[in-house]
Design a protein around this motif. Structure first.
Motif, short mmCIF file in Angstrom:
data_model
loop_
_atom_site.label_atom_id
_atom_site.label_comp_id
_atom_site.label_asym_id
_atom_site.label_seq_id
_atom_site.Cartn_x
_atom_site.Cartn_y
_atom_site.Cartn_z
N THR A 5 0.65 -1.12 -0.25
CA THR A 5 0.24 -0.04 0.46
C THR A 5 0.95 1.19 -0.03
O THR A 5 1.93 1.70 0.66
N CYS A 6 0.48 2.07 -0.68
CA CYS A 6 1.68 3.28 -0.71
C CYS A 6 0.55 4.09 0.15
O CYS A 6 0.13 4.34 0.66
N GLN A 7 2.59 5.00 1.10
CA GLN A 7 2.20 5.76 1.88
C GLN A 7 2.55 7.19 2.04
O GLN A 7 2.65 7.54 2.45
N SER A 8 2.13 7.25 0.89
CA SER A 8 1.19 8.54 0.47
C SER A 8 0.03 8.42 -0.65
O SER A 8 -0.93 9.50 0.41
N CYS A 9 -0.31 8.49 -1.58
CA CYS A 9 -1.74 8.17 -1.78
C CYS A 9 -2.52 6.96 -1.09
O CYS A 9 -3.66 6.82 -1.61
N GLY A 10 -2.09 6.03 -0.44
CA GLY A 10 -2.88 4.50 -0.20
C GLY A 10 -3.39 3.97 -1.48
O GLY A 10 -3.94 2.75 -0.57
N TYR A 30 6.40 3.61 -1.48
CA TYR A 30 5.54 4.73 -1.95
C TYR A 30 5.83 4.26 -3.95
O TYR A 30 6.05 3.36 -4.03
N CYS A 31 4.58 4.29 -4.23
CA CYS A 31 4.73 4.02 -5.98
C CYS A 31 4.60 5.21 -7.00
O CYS A 31 5.40 6.21 -6.41
N ILE A 32 4.96 5.03 -7.41
CA ILE A 32 5.88 5.52 -9.04
C ILE A 32 5.15 6.41 -8.93
O ILE A 32 6.12 7.52 -9.48
N ASP A 33 4.15 6.47 -9.16
CA ASP A 33 3.00 8.10 -9.22
C ASP A 33 3.67 8.50 -8.22
O ASP A 33 3.53 10.23 -8.39
N CYS A 34 3.52 8.65 -6.97
CA CYS A 34 4.66 9.71 -6.08
C CYS A 34 5.43 9.69 -5.28
O CYS A 34 6.38 10.66 -5.46
N PHE A 35 6.14 9.10 -5.51
CA PHE A 35 8.09 8.68 -5.16
C PHE A 35 8.30 8.37 -6.53
O PHE A 35 8.83 7.54 -7.06
ZN LIG Z 1 1.57 6.28 -4.35
#
Ligand SMILES: [Zn+2]
Length: 87
Positions: A5-10, A30-35
């Motif tokens: 689970t991405c720790q930014s976007c959830g 984090y996922c690549i969209d966020c980090f």
């Molecule tokens: Zn994310």
């Protein structure tokens, strides 16, 4: 398949969609969209903006259901990126 689970976007993401550190290693928080490359892709993102994005994903783009969006929004304050706001 391991899903984090991405720790930014959830949102859930697989290893292939992991964010990257400055040294190009994968970041499993984090996922690549966020980090990307050791930095948040949108460093000025607020929790409120993220909530709106998630609702738009559900209502406009149909990427997730409205129920899923609301579930994620409820959990956002527990995520690493947003917990700091409460200190
Ligand atoms: Zn994310």
């Amino acid at each position: 398949m391991i899903v984090n689970t991405c720790q930014s976007c959830g949102l859930a993401f697989t290893k292939e969609r992991s964010g990257t550190n400055r040294d190009k290693t994968l970041n499993s928080d984090y996922c690549i969209d966020c980090f990307k490359d050791g930095e948040f892709t949108n460093p000025h993102l607020s929790l409120h903006q993220l909530e709106i994005q998630l609702l738009e994903m559900a209502e406009i783009h149909n990427d997730i259901s409205l129920e899923e969006a609301q579930q994620i929004i409820r959990k956002l304050p527990e995520l690493k990126r947003w917990r700091m706001e409460n200190i």
